[in-house]
Design a protein around this motif. Structure first.
Motif, PDB file in Angstrom:
ATOM      1  N   LEU A 204       0.864  -1.178   0.000  1.00  0.00           N
ATOM      2  CA  LEU A 204       0.000   0.000   0.000  1.00  0.00           C
ATOM      3  C   LEU A 204       0.898   1.225   0.000  1.00  0.00           C
ATOM      4  O   LEU A 204       1.832   1.322   0.803  1.00  0.00           O
ATOM      5  CB  LEU A 204      -0.898   0.016   1.243  1.00  0.00           C
ATOM      6  CG  LEU A 204      -1.830   1.230   1.356  1.00  0.00           C
ATOM      7  CD1 LEU A 204      -2.971   1.094   0.350  1.00  0.00           C
ATOM      8  CD2 LEU A 204      -2.383   1.366   2.768  1.00  0.00           C
ATOM      9  N   THR A 205       0.630   2.134  -0.941  1.00  0.00           N
ATOM     10  CA  THR A 205       1.388   3.384  -0.909  1.00  0.00           C
ATOM     11  C   THR A 205       1.052   4.128   0.371  1.00  0.00           C
ATOM     12  O   THR A 205      -0.069   4.054   0.885  1.00  0.00           O
ATOM     13  CB  THR A 205       1.055   4.248  -2.133  1.00  0.00           C
ATOM     14  OG1 THR A 205      -0.364   4.427  -2.209  1.00  0.00           O
ATOM     15  CG2 THR A 205       1.553   3.579  -3.401  1.00  0.00           C
ATOM     16  N   THR A 210      -7.472   3.953   2.407  1.00  0.00           N
ATOM     17  CA  THR A 210      -7.814   2.531   2.489  1.00  0.00           C
ATOM     18  C   THR A 210      -8.736   2.296   3.673  1.00  0.00           C
ATOM     19  O   THR A 210      -8.737   3.060   4.649  1.00  0.00           O
ATOM     20  CB  THR A 210      -6.547   1.666   2.645  1.00  0.00           C
ATOM     21  OG1 THR A 210      -6.931   0.287   2.716  1.00  0.00           O
ATOM     22  CG2 THR A 210      -5.788   2.023   3.913  1.00  0.00           C
ATOM     23  N   THR A 211      -9.529   1.236   3.559  1.00  0.00           N
ATOM     24  CA  THR A 211     -10.389   0.811   4.676  1.00  0.00           C
ATOM     25  C   THR A 211      -9.833  -0.433   5.349  1.00  0.00           C
ATOM     26  O   THR A 211     -10.455  -0.957   6.274  1.00  0.00           O
ATOM     27  CB  THR A 211     -11.812   0.524   4.163  1.00  0.00           C
ATOM     28  OG1 THR A 211     -11.756  -0.480   3.143  1.00  0.00           O
ATOM     29  CG2 THR A 211     -12.451   1.790   3.608  1.00  0.00           C
ATOM     30  N   ASP A 212      -8.689  -0.904   4.867  1.00  0.00           N
ATOM     31  CA  ASP A 212      -8.052  -2.073   5.473  1.00  0.00           C
ATOM     32  C   ASP A 212      -7.552  -1.690   6.868  1.00  0.00           C
ATOM     33  O   ASP A 212      -6.651  -0.852   7.017  1.00  0.00           O
ATOM     34  CB  ASP A 212      -6.890  -2.542   4.596  1.00  0.00           C
ATOM     35  CG  ASP A 212      -6.333  -3.886   5.040  1.00  0.00           C
ATOM     36  OD1 ASP A 212      -5.994  -4.008   6.233  1.00  0.00           O
ATOM     37  OD2 ASP A 212      -6.238  -4.796   4.200  1.00  0.00           O
ATOM     38  N   THR A 213      -8.135  -2.300   7.888  1.00  0.00           N
ATOM     39  CA  THR A 213      -7.801  -1.913   9.268  1.00  0.00           C
ATOM     40  C   THR A 213      -6.341  -2.183   9.602  1.00  0.00           C
ATOM     41  O   THR A 213      -5.736  -1.460  10.401  1.00  0.00           O
ATOM     42  CB  THR A 213      -8.703  -2.664  10.261  1.00  0.00           C
ATOM     43  OG1 THR A 213      -8.576  -4.081  10.037  1.00  0.00           O
ATOM     44  CG2 THR A 213     -10.156  -2.267  10.075  1.00  0.00           C
ATOM     45  N   GLY A 214      -5.771  -3.224   8.980  1.00  0.00           N
ATOM     46  CA  GLY A 214      -4.369  -3.528   9.243  1.00  0.00           C
ATOM     47  C   GLY A 214      -3.456  -2.426   8.751  1.00  0.00           C
ATOM     48  O   GLY A 214      -2.564  -1.957   9.480  1.00  0.00           O
ATOM     49  N   PHE A 215      -3.676  -1.974   7.507  1.00  0.00           N
ATOM     50  CA  PHE A 215      -2.852  -0.893   6.962  1.00  0.00           C
ATOM     51  C   PHE A 215      -3.099   0.418   7.706  1.00  0.00           C
ATOM     52  O   PHE A 215      -2.175   1.198   7.935  1.00  0.00           O
ATOM     53  CB  PHE A 215      -3.135  -0.713   5.473  1.00  0.00           C
ATOM     54  CG  PHE A 215      -2.384  -1.670   4.592  1.00  0.00           C
ATOM     55  CD1 PHE A 215      -0.997  -1.638   4.540  1.00  0.00           C
ATOM     56  CD2 PHE A 215      -3.052  -2.605   3.825  1.00  0.00           C
ATOM     57  CE1 PHE A 215      -0.293  -2.515   3.729  1.00  0.00           C
ATOM     58  CE2 PHE A 215      -2.363  -3.493   3.011  1.00  0.00           C
ATOM     59  CZ  PHE A 215      -0.975  -3.456   2.966  1.00  0.00           C
TER      60      PHE A 215
END
Length: 512
Positions: A204-205, A210-215
């Protein structure tokens, strides 16, 4: 609850407690070791990915080195030879070199050649890349004496590039420009990293939405000072590491995520579970053997001894003894019980003899004698009592003797007895008892508390003396006194009447 049940519960409780302690130790200590090992492996996996990415950069730099020391490249910068472009800089060359872009600059940073190829098709150069390279030359980031490698984020995506000064093949000619190879770090490159490292890699830049909780969580944790973040997996089946990748200014370029199955941790947990199960089985086997041995060597013998003692208690026959084979503590206990039974028999014989003498003395006494227990119940009356009431001993025992007491005297007798009993003190009371002929006689009852040598209260011992004649004499005396008082009142009344009559005669004489 039987002793056997108590022993079983104690052994079970101890083993369960011990098992729980061992399980907690395994869960906290060994599981923590596996957890730490998992984090080390996760860190190593993250380093493998970054090392693989660095290897790709080194590979790109190695390819670039051949071109930077190629005399044709050196000559192209000097002469801008079109044949060099036609022969070496076609789209197929980009595919062979596995690059997406190539730029050649002169010593002052002027662009002599630029080309970008994607899927074997030439396309416009990514905006900002040329400006970035010119800035590198102007700032001196591309050293004349070395290699410059960088991963940078542009509007068109993330670009991995290497730049090197161009010189002759023998290195004798002065540097006359720079050559740059680059490629997009897209999904294909990430998939290639996954294949090389055999790990699941995502990218991921740094400033992408983003909605990715990890990122999202990782972006708030990683930086150039703290480039690695391992996300707590909780009870999940995978563990994730996030690595910060920055440009030469240490600004965030991208975040690499490496997802690893929790094989080590799961194997550790499985090992703990298997060990726990084996330990539980061993404890169950141990407890079974222990209980069997205790039951055979201790509980069964103790139970047999207890049953024999219970039979003696139920029958009340202390002439019997207990039998237990062996030469251990239980057989010694059986011998002591038999010795105690012998002592009890001797004491019982002494008690019976003493009671016999007491009854003989009591029955020959000229007064009534009675005894009561701690429950306020009559336990004995002598022969004189029975001869007077004409009733049997069984009828008088307990509360039966109260039926002999005159109804008017029952409450007074009970009150005196209850008050003395509560204080365990001597008392006396007078009441009437009905004889065998149906008549009542007065008796003076006196009783004293009965104690053992250890001052244990056993009840009362009392006697009753016939005071009927005294009571009748008192009644006659009272009658005499009342008769005299009555005669005195009559004499006084007569005197008063005589005085009154004399007064009337005097008045009559004066009148005549």
């Amino acid at each position: 609850m039987s002793l056997r049940t108590k022993v079983f519960l104690i052994i079970g409780g101890v083993l369960v407690t011990f098992f729980f302690i061992v399980f907690q130790l395994l869960s906290t200590i060994i599981a923590k070791d596996f957890y730490d090992l998992e984090r080390r492996e996760t860190t190593e996996n993250a380093l493998r990915v970054t090392d693989a990415l660095a290897s790709k950069l080194d590979e790109l730099a190695l390819k670039l080195g051949d071109w930077a020391q190629w005399d044709d490249t050196y000559q192209f910068i000097q002469e801008s030879n079109e044949d060099y472009i036609q022969s070496n800089l076609q789209n197929e060359s980009f595919e062979i070199l596995k690059i997406n872009m190539m730029v050649i600059l002169d010593r002052e940073g002027k662009i002599l050649f630029q080309k970008q190829v994607e899927n074997k098709m030439e396309e416009p150069m990514t905006p900002g890349f040329i400006e970035h390279l010119v800035g590198d030359v102007a700032r001196g980031d591309i050293s004349p004496n070395g290699m410059h490698k960088e991963i940078t984020k542009l509007s068109g995506g993330v670009v991995v590039y290497a730049a090197r000064p161009v010189t002759s093949s023998d290195g004798s000619a002065p540097i006359n420009g720079y050559i740059v190879f680059g490629y997009f770090l897209g999904q294909d490159a990430i998939d290639h990293l996954s294949q090389v490292t055999h790990l699941k890699v995502d990218m991921l830049t740094y400033d992408s939405e983003t909605t990715d909780t990890g990122f999202v969580e990782a972006r708030s944790q990683v930086s150039s000072e703290n480039p690695l973040f391992i996300r707590d997996p909780g009870k999940g089946s995978v563990i994730e590491s996030y690595t910060f990748i920055g440009d030469e200014d240490q600004d965030g370029t991208l975040i690499l995520r490496v997802t690893t199955n929790r094989d080590t941790y799961e194997k550790g947990r499985e090992g703990i579970i298997l060990f726990t199960r084996a330990f539980a089985l061993a404890m169950m086997l141990f407890s079974t053997i222990l209980f069997f041995l205790l039951n055979r060597l201790v509980l069964r013998r103790l139970s047999g001894l207890s049953d024999q003692v219970e039979k003696i208690r139920e029958s009340g026959d202390i002439t019997k003894g207990v039998m237990l084979s062996g030469k251990d503590e239980f057989s010694s206990l059986a011998e002591r019980i038999n010795q105690m039974l012998v002592s009890l028999r001797e004491a019982e014989e002494i008690r019976k003899e003493s009671e016999k003498r007491f009854r003989t003395v009591a029955d020959s006494a000229p007064v009534m004698i009675w005894m009561s227990d701690i429950n306020r119940k009559c336990t004995y009356v002598n022969k004189v009592w029975l001869d007077y009431t004409g009733r049997s001993l069984e009828e008088e025992l307990g509360q039966g003797w109260k039926s002999d007491v005159h109804p008017d005297d029952v409450k007074r007798s009970d009150d005196a007895y209850e008050q003395a009993f509560a204080r365990q003190q001597a008392f006396s009371v007078e009441y009437r008892l009905k004889g065998s002929d149906g008549t009542y006689k007065w008796f003076f009852a006196r009783a004293v508390p009965h104690f053992t040598t250890d001052q244990l209260f056993l009840g009362y011992i009392g006697s009753c003396v016939d005071i009927t004649e005294r009571k009748e004499a008192e009644e006659r005396r009272v009658g005499y006194i009342e008769e005299i008082e009555k005669m005195n009142r009559i004499m006084v009344e007569r005197e008063l009447k005589m005085i009154e009559l004399k007064e009337k005669i005097k008045k009559l004489e004066r009148h005549v």
